[in-house]
Design a protein around this motif. Structure first.
Motif, PDB file in Angstrom:
ATOM      1  N   CYS A  37       0.848  -1.192   0.000  1.00 11.73           N
ATOM      2  CA  CYS A  37       0.000   0.000   0.000  1.00 11.73           C
ATOM      3  C   CYS A  37       0.888   1.249   0.000  1.00 11.73           C
ATOM      4  O   CYS A  37       1.954   1.266   0.625  1.00 11.73           O
ATOM      5  CB  CYS A  37      -0.899   0.019   1.235  1.00 11.73           C
ATOM      6  N   PHE A  38       0.397   2.313  -0.682  1.00  9.23           N
ATOM      7  CA  PHE A  38       1.120   3.585  -0.733  1.00  9.23           C
ATOM      8  C   PHE A  38       0.128   4.690  -0.389  1.00  9.23           C
ATOM      9  O   PHE A  38      -0.864   4.906  -1.102  1.00  9.23           O
ATOM     10  CB  PHE A  38       1.719   3.815  -2.130  1.00  9.23           C
ATOM     11  N   PHE A  39       0.375   5.404   0.742  1.00  9.36           N
ATOM     12  CA  PHE A  39      -0.541   6.415   1.261  1.00  9.36           C
ATOM     13  C   PHE A  39      -0.077   7.816   0.870  1.00  9.36           C
ATOM     14  O   PHE A  39       1.124   8.103   0.790  1.00  9.36           O
ATOM     15  CB  PHE A  39      -0.631   6.322   2.790  1.00  9.36           C
ATOM     16  N   TYR A  40      -1.081   8.713   0.680  1.00  7.69           N
ATOM     17  CA  TYR A  40      -0.814  10.112   0.353  1.00  7.69           C
ATOM     18  C   TYR A  40      -1.620  10.987   1.312  1.00  7.69           C
ATOM     19  O   TYR A  40      -2.779  10.711   1.601  1.00  7.69           O
ATOM     20  CB  TYR A  40      -1.236  10.453  -1.074  1.00  7.69           C
ATOM     21  N   LYS A  66       3.533   7.454   2.620  1.00  5.23           N
ATOM     22  CA  LYS A  66       3.972   6.318   3.448  1.00  5.23           C
ATOM     23  C   LYS A  66       3.783   5.041   2.651  1.00  5.23           C
ATOM     24  O   LYS A  66       2.760   4.856   2.003  1.00  5.23           O
ATOM     25  CB  LYS A  66       3.179   6.242   4.758  1.00  5.23           C
ATOM     26  N   LYS A  67       4.774   4.176   2.731  1.00  2.00           N
ATOM     27  CA  LYS A  67       4.729   2.882   2.040  1.00  2.00           C
ATOM     28  C   LYS A  67       4.611   1.760   3.069  1.00  2.00           C
ATOM     29  O   LYS A  67       5.335   1.748   4.065  1.00  2.00           O
ATOM     30  CB  LYS A  67       5.982   2.697   1.189  1.00  2.00           C
ATOM     31  N   SER A  68       3.725   0.821   2.814  1.00  2.00           N
ATOM     32  CA  SER A  68       3.497  -0.282   3.755  1.00  2.00           C
ATOM     33  C   SER A  68       4.502  -1.409   3.531  1.00  2.00           C
ATOM     34  O   SER A  68       5.349  -1.348   2.631  1.00  2.00           O
ATOM     35  CB  SER A  68       2.072  -0.822   3.585  1.00  2.00           C
ATOM     36  N   ASN A  69       4.363  -2.388   4.347  1.00  2.00           N
ATOM     37  CA  ASN A  69       5.101  -3.644   4.152  1.00  2.00           C
ATOM     38  C   ASN A  69       4.637  -4.325   2.864  1.00  2.00           C
ATOM     39  O   ASN A  69       3.602  -3.978   2.287  1.00  2.00           O
ATOM     40  CB  ASN A  69       4.871  -4.570   5.337  1.00  2.00           C
ATOM     41  N   THR A  70       5.390  -5.328   2.413  1.00  2.00           N
ATOM     42  CA  THR A  70       5.078  -6.058   1.176  1.00  2.00           C
ATOM     43  C   THR A  70       4.601  -7.469   1.507  1.00  2.00           C
ATOM     44  O   THR A  70       5.167  -8.148   2.372  1.00  2.00           O
ATOM     45  CB  THR A  70       6.312  -6.131   0.267  1.00  2.00           C
ATOM     46  N   ILE A  71       3.552  -7.888   0.837  1.00  2.00           N
ATOM     47  CA  ILE A  71       3.015  -9.251   0.981  1.00  2.00           C
ATOM     48  C   ILE A  71       3.057  -9.922  -0.383  1.00  2.00           C
ATOM     49  O   ILE A  71       2.647  -9.327  -1.392  1.00  2.00           O
ATOM     50  CB  ILE A  71       1.584  -9.237   1.534  1.00  2.00           C
ATOM     51  N   TYR A  72       3.548 -11.163  -0.383  1.00  2.00           N
ATOM     52  CA  TYR A  72       3.643 -11.928  -1.628  1.00  2.00           C
ATOM     53  C   TYR A  72       2.452 -12.885  -1.712  1.00  2.00           C
ATOM     54  O   TYR A  72       2.212 -13.679  -0.807  1.00  2.00           O
ATOM     55  CB  TYR A  72       4.955 -12.699  -1.678  1.00  2.00           C
TER      56      TYR A  72
END
Length: 525
Positions: free
Chosen positions: A117-120, A126-132
């Motif tokens: 996720c990328f928040f504005y 803000k960039k979230s963690n990554t899920i595969y």
């Protein structure tokens, strides 16, 4: 930001050390701990505003057709003017979303990849963690049964597994019900087994008291609504016992057959329509039409070679007993019965040449051990027992050819009542009943005599109170002088015994009828 906080803490520590140099080492440790506490607190507060991506359900692997929900959030306090986009493999995939979750339906392997996720918010990001996300094709259930040939009434264990194991599976169990023979597309309907309506957490399912041939399948499911795996191939549990609803007979009655021999498989029982099925390795299921000709309720094997398990199925959903048959181009075969032989029965095994001649110069083996090598051309077991069960074969003694038959399993079933037991049981039952009746009669007789003796004692006691001179009492001293009655003294009881004999004259009782004399013994221990 974190570098500035670390620098600030370092300066504070130097100032405190310069002012508190007189403190001991313990205070120094306290300051170090205090520094760690402040640092972790500031670090936590710095991360409290981080963006977080979660998925529901939180599984490592998804399958084609399942759904997943992405949840993008900012931990801690956040304003209402945040918007976010979901990125897939670093490409914007779902832009400008204000909702905290997004559900993706009907997954396919094409959705595999990395998501974040990328928040504005007013120029801040803000960039979230990554899920595969890993999406695989719909899994298929695999069923195994053990044992395949259980003894009548034994337990059978079904084991269901999934090609791609993952979390959250429940298991569903079904029995196969034969459809009418004209339905060639799907031969079976499947009915849920009792206790399997809502699935089971365990991948094992035990069936107690298996008596007849039966087929089973399984599948796995998870989620709400339930997402099901593919159904397993049917697996069968075979029984050699005959039953009244369906039975299979083989002619000639032998496990092994020559390739040119016609073999007839006949179905009998409560049905008007039959089909003969066979199971061959590896896991192939065929009808009679694949390797023979079905005429009425009889299948004639016409193929030159064939090996497998055969049974009958009826339009009413019945399975017959199952038989093993081997049909190959051998030089010699072992002739042994296709159905289990009951304990106590007699059985004869022989060895045949492909011309049909019964050979006499052969040796018989059981489980690769020689058991008969004399001039007899047959192996006869006069009274079969469970220890006779095993693999049998015969070998020709002529070293010039060394012909050997294939092995065949000889099966023995426990008889409901062995030789002689059927005739012994009624006798034992009658003896037991008669013994019980005799015991009851003796008990009633004892109670009657005891009651009669007690009543007589009471009458005698009344006479004693009225006139002791008229009674013939024997005191303790007299009894001790009479050894034949000394055994009456026991415990603290008053024992009564009748002594036969006329009353002597002169005792004042000559005019009365002859009566019995009672012993009244008061035994003091």
């Amino acid at each position: 930001m974190l570098q500035f906080q670390s620098f600030y803490l370092h300066k504070v520590e130097e100032f405190l050390r310069s002012r508190l140099s007189v403190l001991d080492v313990k205070m120094g440790h306290t300051l170090l701990c205090l520094r760690g506490f402040f640092f972790l607190n500031l670090l936590y507060r710095g991360q409290a505003q981080d963006a977080v991506l979660t998925i529901e359900p939180n599984w490592t692997t998804f399958f084609t057709g399942e759904s997943v929900t992405f949840k993008c959030d900012i931990t801690g306090d956040k304003g209402s003017d945040w918007v976010y986009s979901i990125y897939w493999n670093d490409q914007e995939w779902l832009p400008n979303n204000k909702h905290e979750s997004y559900e993706l339906h009907s997954l396919t392997p094409g959705y595999n990849g990395a998501y974040h996720c990328f928040f504005y918010q007013k120029g801040s990001t803000k960039k979230s963690n990554t899920i595969y996300l890993n999406v695989s094709d719909r899994p298929k259930a695999v069923l195994t049964v053990s044992p395949s040939w259980p003894s009548p009434g034994a337990s059978v264990t079904l084991d269901c597994s999934v090609d791609h194991p993952s979390a959250g599976w429940s298991f569903y169990w079904y029995k196969a019900v034969p459809k009418p023979s004209h339905n060639s597309y799907n031969s079976y309907d499947y009915e849920l087994l009792p206790g399997s309506e809502n699935g089971t957490e365990q991948h094992l399912f035990i069936i107690d008291g298996q008596t007849h041939t039966a087929g089973y399948v399984c599948r796995a499911g998870r989620g709400d609504p339930v997402y099901y795996s593919g159904q397993s191939q049917p697996k069968f549990v075979w029984s050699g016992d005959l039953n009244s609803a369906a039975s299979l007979t083989v002619s000639p009655d032998s496990v092994q057959h020559f390739s040119k021999t016609s073999v007839l498989l006949s179905c009998e029982g409560i049905s008007t329509e039959w089909r003969v099925r066979t199971f061959t390795k590896p896991d192939y299921l065929y009808r009679c039409s694949s390797w023979g000709t079905m005429t009425g309720s009889t299948c004639t094997i016409t193929r030159g070679w064939l090996s497998g398990v055969f049974w009958c199925e009826s339009e009413t959903g019945q399975f017959s007993n199952a038989v093993n048959i081997t049909k190959y181009d051998y030089e010699m075969i072992l002739v042994s019965p296709v159905r289990p032989v009951a304990e106590g029965r007699s059985v004869t095994l022989s060895c045949k040449f492909k011309t049909g001649t019964v050979l006499y110069n052969v040796d018989f083996y059981k489980d690769d051990k020689l058991i008969q090598n004399d001039t007899r051309k047959e192996l006869t077991i006069s009274a079969v027992s469970k220890s006779d069960e095993g693999f049998y074969q015969c070998k020709r003694r002529d070293p010039a050819d060394g012909w050997t038959s294939p092995e065949s399993w000889f099966s023995v079933k426990l008889a409901a009542s062995g030789p002689g037991k059927a005739s012994q049981f009624p006798i034992l039952l009658i003896v037991g009943l008669l013994g019980g009746v005799v015991l009851i009669i003796l008990l009633l007789l004892f109670l009657y005599l005891y009651r009669k003796s007690k009543d007589s004692c009471c009458i005698r006691s009344q006479r004693t109170n009225q006139g002791p001179a008229t009674d013939h009492m024997i005191n303790q001293d007299e009894i001790q002088n009479m050894p034949q009655y000394s055994t009456l003294l026991h415990g603290d009881r008053c024992l009564y015994e009748t002594i036969g004999g006329p009353v002597e004259a002169g005792n004042g009782a000559s005019n009365e009828p002859e009566e019995s004399l009672y012993l009244n013994v008061a035994a003091d221990q």
